[in-house]
Write an enzyme that holds these catalytic residues in place. Structure first.
Site: not given
Length: 164
Positions: A51, A88
């Protein structure tokens, strides 16, 4: 003009969908103008996959500069400059072309849609630094304040148009 999508991409995540804002001509123009105001002498805009490409191209056009797409790993033909970083749940890589693009002495503004943990933005800074550019700052449409992504960027100038 932001849509909340619960449990996407995994349970417990509240995805912030900016598509309605970017699909609105007045919204896109307002965001482009505001992000362009963060340029601080930049002569190149770098948009982070994916984006950030949309916003970065619009900002570069407004500023009269070029735009550089910082791609996810494996999307560009070799040779590339690359930067791998921790997520993560594993690792990811960002890349830019190593041939046909001289970034030495270029002043680059990084643009992305969302600043969350800051890992992707910090990797983009390292990638551009390693390629010889000077990063003048980062500008994002939305910052998820609770995730403290600014900390990953140290003293670099970071502008967010909206914080939640």
């Amino acid at each position: 003009m932001m849509r909340q999508v619960p449990d996407f991409p995994e349970p417990g995540i509240q995805f912030k969908d900016l598509t309605p804002l970017l699909a609105d001509a007045h919204g896109l123009a307002a965001v482009t103008d505001a992000l362009a105001g963060c340029a601080a002498g930049a002569d190149l805009v770098a948009g982070i996959d994916a984006r950030g490409f949309l916003l970065g191209a619009a900002v570069a056009l407004r500023l009269g500069t070029g735009v550089l797409a910082i791609r996810k790993g494996g999307k560009l033909p070799p040779p590339v400059h690359s930067q791998t970083y921790e997520l993560e749940y594993g690792t990811a890589t960002l890349e830019i072309p190593a041939d046909g693009l001289d970034l030495h002495g270029r002043r680059v503004l990084i643009i992305d849609d969302v600043l969350a943990t800051g890992g992707t933005a910090a990797a983009a800074v390292r990638l551009l630094d390693d390629a010889g550019a000077t990063v003048t700052g980062a500008a994002v449409l939305l910052e998820l304040s609770a995730l403290n992504g600014r900390a990953a960027l140290g003293s670099m100038a970071v502008t967010s148009l909206h914080r939640v």
